[in-house]
Every structure is written in structure tokens, then in C-alpha cells.
Design a protein around this motif. Sequence first.
Motif, PDB file in Angstrom:
ATOM      1  N   GLN A 100       5.177  -5.511 -36.028  1.00  0.00           N
ATOM      2  CA  GLN A 100       4.464  -4.288 -36.394  1.00  0.00           C
ATOM      3  C   GLN A 100       4.209  -3.386 -35.191  1.00  0.00           C
ATOM      4  OE1 GLN A 100       0.200  -4.695 -37.252  1.00  0.00           O
ATOM      5  NE2 GLN A 100       0.388  -6.889 -36.800  1.00  0.00           N
ATOM      6  N   TYR A 101       4.742  -3.766 -34.003  1.00  0.00           N
ATOM      7  CA  TYR A 101       4.465  -3.021 -32.783  1.00  0.00           C
ATOM      8  C   TYR A 101       5.657  -2.162 -32.366  1.00  0.00           C
ATOM      9  CZ  TYR A 101       0.406  -6.039 -32.293  1.00  0.00           C
ATOM     10  OH  TYR A 101      -0.778  -6.683 -32.511  1.00  0.00           O
ATOM     11  N   ILE A 102       5.343  -1.010 -31.799  1.00  0.00           N
ATOM     12  CA  ILE A 102       6.338  -0.113 -31.208  1.00  0.00           C
ATOM     13  C   ILE A 102       6.123  -0.118 -29.707  1.00  0.00           C
ATOM     14  CG2 ILE A 102       7.199   2.246 -31.091  1.00  0.00           C
ATOM     15  CD1 ILE A 102       6.171   2.662 -33.932  1.00  0.00           C
ATOM     16  N   ILE A 103       7.146  -0.536 -28.944  1.00  0.00           N
ATOM     17  CA  ILE A 103       7.032  -0.627 -27.488  1.00  0.00           C
ATOM     18  C   ILE A 103       7.121   0.778 -26.903  1.00  0.00           C
ATOM     19  CG2 ILE A 103       7.931  -1.684 -25.404  1.00  0.00           C
ATOM     20  CD1 ILE A 103       6.815  -3.628 -27.531  1.00  0.00           C
ATOM     21  N   ASP A 104       6.077   1.179 -26.179  1.00  0.00           N
ATOM     22  CA  ASP A 104       6.017   2.532 -25.632  1.00  0.00           C
ATOM     23  C   ASP A 104       6.526   2.582 -24.195  1.00  0.00           C
ATOM     24  OD1 ASP A 104       5.110   5.361 -25.656  1.00  0.00           O
ATOM     25  OD2 ASP A 104       3.701   4.636 -24.137  1.00  0.00           O
ATOM     26  N   LYS A 105       5.940   1.770 -23.293  1.00  0.00           N
ATOM     27  CA  LYS A 105       6.322   1.849 -21.893  1.00  0.00           C
ATOM     28  C   LYS A 105       5.885   0.596 -21.151  1.00  0.00           C
ATOM     29  CE  LYS A 105       6.320   5.182 -18.067  1.00  0.00           C
ATOM     30  NZ  LYS A 105       5.794   6.472 -17.571  1.00  0.00           N
ATOM     31  N   TRP A 106       6.618   0.274 -20.062  1.00  0.00           N
ATOM     32  CA  TRP A 106       6.273  -0.840 -19.181  1.00  0.00           C
ATOM     33  C   TRP A 106       5.845  -0.294 -17.824  1.00  0.00           C
ATOM     34  CZ3 TRP A 106       6.317  -6.125 -20.266  1.00  0.00           C
ATOM     35  CH2 TRP A 106       6.842  -6.487 -21.502  1.00  0.00           C
ATOM     36  N   PHE A 107       4.888  -0.978 -17.185  1.00  0.00           N
ATOM     37  CA  PHE A 107       4.392  -0.568 -15.872  1.00  0.00           C
ATOM     38  C   PHE A 107       4.418  -1.766 -14.917  1.00  0.00           C
ATOM     39  CE2 PHE A 107       2.255   1.894 -19.144  1.00  0.00           C
ATOM     40  CZ  PHE A 107       2.423   3.199 -18.718  1.00  0.00           C
ATOM     41  N   LEU A 108       4.704  -1.478 -13.644  1.00  0.00           N
ATOM     42  CA  LEU A 108       4.647  -2.480 -12.580  1.00  0.00           C
ATOM     43  C   LEU A 108       3.817  -1.913 -11.440  1.00  0.00           C
ATOM     44  CD1 LEU A 108       5.544  -5.126 -11.161  1.00  0.00           C
ATOM     45  CD2 LEU A 108       7.578  -3.889 -10.373  1.00  0.00           C
ATOM     46  N   SER A 109       2.769  -2.616 -11.044  1.00  0.00           N
ATOM     47  CA  SER A 109       1.923  -2.163  -9.941  1.00  0.00           C
ATOM     48  C   SER A 109       1.608  -3.347  -9.034  1.00  0.00           C
ATOM     49  CB  SER A 109       0.632  -1.528 -10.458  1.00  0.00           C
ATOM     50  OG  SER A 109      -0.085  -2.437 -11.276  1.00  0.00           O
ATOM     51  N   CYS A 110       1.646  -3.093  -7.713  1.00  0.00           N
ATOM     52  CA  CYS A 110       1.384  -4.131  -6.714  1.00  0.00           C
ATOM     53  C   CYS A 110       0.536  -3.547  -5.595  1.00  0.00           C
ATOM     54  CB  CYS A 110       2.699  -4.668  -6.119  1.00  0.00           C
ATOM     55  SG  CYS A 110       3.864  -5.350  -7.291  1.00  0.00           S
ATOM     56  N   GLY A 111       0.077  -4.433  -4.710  1.00  0.00           N
ATOM     57  CA  GLY A 111      -0.605  -3.991  -3.506  1.00  0.00           C
ATOM     58  C   GLY A 111      -2.054  -3.610  -3.728  1.00  0.00           C
ATOM     59  N   GLU A 112      -2.484  -2.555  -3.032  1.00  0.00           N
ATOM     60  CA  GLU A 112      -3.888  -2.164  -3.040  1.00  0.00           C
ATOM     61  C   GLU A 112      -4.379  -1.776  -4.431  1.00  0.00           C
ATOM     62  OE1 GLU A 112      -4.577   0.848  -0.175  1.00  0.00           O
ATOM     63  OE2 GLU A 112      -4.036  -0.404   1.549  1.00  0.00           O
ATOM     64  N   ALA A 113      -3.479  -1.259  -5.273  1.00  0.00           N
ATOM     65  CA  ALA A 113      -3.893  -0.845  -6.617  1.00  0.00           C
ATOM     66  C   ALA A 113      -4.417  -2.016  -7.435  1.00  0.00           C
ATOM     67  CB  ALA A 113      -2.717  -0.178  -7.344  1.00  0.00           C
ATOM     68  N   GLU A 114      -3.922  -3.235  -7.148  1.00  0.00           N
ATOM     69  CA  GLU A 114      -4.332  -4.417  -7.907  1.00  0.00           C
ATOM     70  C   GLU A 114      -5.136  -5.403  -7.058  1.00  0.00           C
ATOM     71  OE1 GLU A 114      -3.923  -4.557 -11.065  1.00  0.00           O
ATOM     72  OE2 GLU A 114      -2.761  -2.707 -11.116  1.00  0.00           O
ATOM     73  N   LYS A 137       1.164  -6.752 -11.054  1.00  0.00           N
ATOM     74  CA  LYS A 137       0.766  -6.743 -12.456  1.00  0.00           C
ATOM     75  C   LYS A 137       1.822  -6.034 -13.288  1.00  0.00           C
ATOM     76  CE  LYS A 137      -3.162  -5.597 -15.461  1.00  0.00           C
ATOM     77  NZ  LYS A 137      -4.526  -5.005 -15.501  1.00  0.00           N
ATOM     78  N   VAL A 138       2.298  -6.713 -14.332  1.00  0.00           N
ATOM     79  CA  VAL A 138       3.272  -6.152 -15.270  1.00  0.00           C
ATOM     80  C   VAL A 138       2.545  -5.889 -16.588  1.00  0.00           C
ATOM     81  CG1 VAL A 138       5.421  -6.529 -16.513  1.00  0.00           C
ATOM     82  CG2 VAL A 138       5.171  -7.385 -14.178  1.00  0.00           C
ATOM     83  N   THR A 139       2.601  -4.649 -17.051  1.00  0.00           N
ATOM     84  CA  THR A 139       1.858  -4.251 -18.252  1.00  0.00           C
ATOM     85  C   THR A 139       2.791  -3.580 -19.239  1.00  0.00           C
ATOM     86  OG1 THR A 139      -0.132  -3.892 -16.921  1.00  0.00           O
ATOM     87  CG2 THR A 139      -0.111  -2.932 -19.122  1.00  0.00           C
ATOM     88  N   VAL A 140       2.642  -3.930 -20.515  1.00  0.00           N
ATOM     89  CA  VAL A 140       3.367  -3.260 -21.582  1.00  0.00           C
ATOM     90  C   VAL A 140       2.362  -2.488 -22.434  1.00  0.00           C
ATOM     91  CG1 VAL A 140       3.283  -5.358 -23.020  1.00  0.00           C
ATOM     92  CG2 VAL A 140       4.892  -3.513 -23.579  1.00  0.00           C
ATOM     93  N   ARG A 141       2.674  -1.232 -22.681  1.00  0.00           N
ATOM     94  CA  ARG A 141       1.847  -0.403 -23.556  1.00  0.00           C
ATOM     95  C   ARG A 141       2.568  -0.237 -24.887  1.00  0.00           C
ATOM     96  NH1 ARG A 141       0.526   5.479 -21.507  1.00  0.00           N
ATOM     97  NH2 ARG A 141       2.674   5.837 -22.213  1.00  0.00           N
ATOM     98  N   MET A 142       1.889  -0.557 -25.955  1.00  0.00           N
ATOM     99  CA  MET A 142       2.526  -0.511 -27.273  1.00  0.00           C
ATOM    100  C   MET A 142       1.539   0.016 -28.301  1.00  0.00           C
ATOM    101  SD  MET A 142       2.710  -4.632 -27.675  1.00  0.00           S
ATOM    102  CE  MET A 142       1.262  -5.650 -27.375  1.00  0.00           C
ATOM    103  N   SER A 143       2.098   0.520 -29.391  1.00  0.00           N
ATOM    104  CA  SER A 143       1.295   0.986 -30.514  1.00  0.00           C
ATOM    105  C   SER A 143       1.772   0.292 -31.779  1.00  0.00           C
ATOM    106  CB  SER A 143       1.412   2.511 -30.663  1.00  0.00           C
ATOM    107  OG  SER A 143       2.766   2.884 -30.885  1.00  0.00           O
ATOM    108  N   ARG A 144       0.989   0.381 -32.822  1.00  0.00           N
ATOM    109  CA  ARG A 144       1.348  -0.259 -34.080  1.00  0.00           C
ATOM    110  C   ARG A 144       2.098   0.708 -34.991  1.00  0.00           C
ATOM    111  NH1 ARG A 144      -3.496  -2.195 -32.476  1.00  0.00           N
ATOM    112  NH2 ARG A 144      -3.708  -4.460 -32.369  1.00  0.00           N
ATOM    113  N   ASN A 145       2.947   0.158 -35.817  1.00  0.00           N
ATOM    114  CA  ASN A 145       3.655   0.950 -36.820  1.00  0.00           C
ATOM    115  C   ASN A 145       2.666   1.279 -37.940  1.00  0.00           C
ATOM    116  OD1 ASN A 145       5.290   1.945 -38.868  1.00  0.00           O
ATOM    117  ND2 ASN A 145       7.010   0.628 -38.307  1.00  0.00           N
TER     118      ASN A 145
END
Length: 326
Positions: A204-218, A235-243
Motif C-alpha cells: 500500500q506504499y508509494i516510494i517517494d525518495k531515499w536519503f543518505l546522510s553521514c558525519g556531523e549531520a548525524e 543514516k539511510v532513510t526512505v520517505r514513502m506515502s500510502r496509496n
Amino acid sequence: MCIRDRSRHKNPYSQSLENIDIKTFVSILNILDISQEKSTFTIYFWLRQQWYNPSVQFYFLKENYLLNNKYATMLVEDFDHEDDNPNFVSVPIIMPNLTFLHLDDTPLNTFEEEVYVKRLTKPIMHEDYFRMDNYKSAGERYRGSENPYIKDSLHQAEFTCSFDNIKNYPFGFQNCSFEFILIKTTARLVEGNITYQGPTEVGQYIIDKWFLSCGEAEEMKVEGCPDCKPISPCKVTVRMSRNLLSVIVITFVPPFLLNVLNQASVYLKGESKYDLIITVNITIMMVLASIYVSVSGSLQSTPDIKPVELYLVFNLLYPFFVIIFK
């Protein structure tokens, strides 16, 4: 084979990853499962680490870096050997080892792992290249500070996901993430890029975007321990929404149709219409109650009432008031 610089004032076995930047690249090959009930998501992914080690040198690197996969050890000069002719011993190259966080009960599966050296510069030709009686005649030499190590690995893992935006179900975006860190080293993880090769819709999910962040941000500091080394994960993050169409058809439409039938029963005529209205409304209340329990049980508990729960409670109260006032 790689050979360290010959130097009498340095310990050849001290090569390490201290204060080295390790660039990290991630490619998500597929999302195998997203389980809202178990609060987990399972992915199949490829990971690359790339770093330069100035303490080593390489010989006879091939242009195709996939053929340069025999550099897990290096040859260093044995300082205990006092002969004029140098004596070399084999020493393992120190490799970065990642520790993954947010793993579920199932362990991380590593299907493949390989280390290469990528040739980026032209070789350094020693003046004694053509002499056969000298160790310097080894020929093409490449500096470790200019030609990087590449460590590729292929993994599958099930990570926990808190579904932090579940309180707004079924609206808004939902984020799931996992982290990995280096331990027992002062090497730093530096973010490269991240790609996604899987389908845009998973359940039921729609994959919107993936993010990768390292260093001082995390970076996370340990409270109460000012001298402790900060924890700096990637940190690896997936942003998704529902159908929403799927959620509306499955969750919102059935209660609406049931209450349309409920309202239609009010207009029945006859001597037994009140008995019929009460029977229909009680039956509909039981069905609506089962829908409410099923939907609410499939979502994580939160201190806030979710929009879908408000909608289901309203539909549940309507036949109740019909029975009371009739």
C-alpha cells in the motif's frame, strides 16, 4: 601485492585507518517487504566503501579495477632483518568493518564481499626499473594516497521502523531508516550518493525518495560524558506515502455503504418497522465494530487519535444513536 615505503623511523605494522575519510555509497536494489504490523521493513542492498590509505603502495595495477582484487595483504620490510638485501613479510591490510543498527530479530545476511584497488593515476617508474638484482626493479608503482581501496558488499536485512507519522494515518509521508557505524577507529564515514532500483509501489506504499546522510549531520554526543567520542553513524532513510485510493476503497468505503443501508432502513413502513430498524442497526454496529478493531489493531499505538479512528468511531456511533432515538 602492495609494498609500504621503506623507512627506518616508522613501524611498518602501524598502518591503520586512523583519521581516514571513508566515502560510502548505497544502492537499494529492492524493498522485499514493509510490515506495518511488525514495524519492520526488509531490503536488499549493495554497499560500497572507498578510501585512500597513504601508508601503502601498489604494484602493477590493472586498468580494470575488478582484476585488482588481491590486495587484502601488503608486503612490508622486516625491520628485524639487518641484511643489505631487504626481507619482506606479509601483513593484512586493515579494512573498515561496519556495524548495523536497528536490525530486527533476524541477522544481517551478507551474500558477497570483495575488496579492490582502483587505478586512477599513472604509475611511478623507478630509475632502477630495468635492473634485475635490485628490489626496486619491481616496476610500476602506485601511491595509496592517489589510488583508492574499494570494498563492495551485498546484503539483505530486516530493520525496525517506528512509523513515526502513523498518527496521521493514512495521510502524509512516512519515514523508515537504518544506521551503520565504524567502531574502534577514528576513521570517518563520508556520504557519497544513494540510488534506488526497486519498484515505486510496495504493497500500500508509494516510494517517494531515499536519503543518505553521514558525519556531523548525524553526530550524537553521549550526555554526561564530555570526554567520550561522539557517535557518528551514516543514516539511510526512505520517505514513502500510502496509496490513498487503496486505503479509501478498503477502509473508508465499507462503513459509508453500511450507514447508507442503515439510513435507508429508517424509511421502512409497517407494524414491525421498529423491530426491523433495531435488528439492522445492531447488525451493522457489530460489522462496524469488527472493522474498527481490525484497522486499529493493524496500526501502532500512539497517544493521539488517528484520523481514520475518528472516522470509524463516527460511523460506529451513528447506528447507536439511530437505535436510541427510534
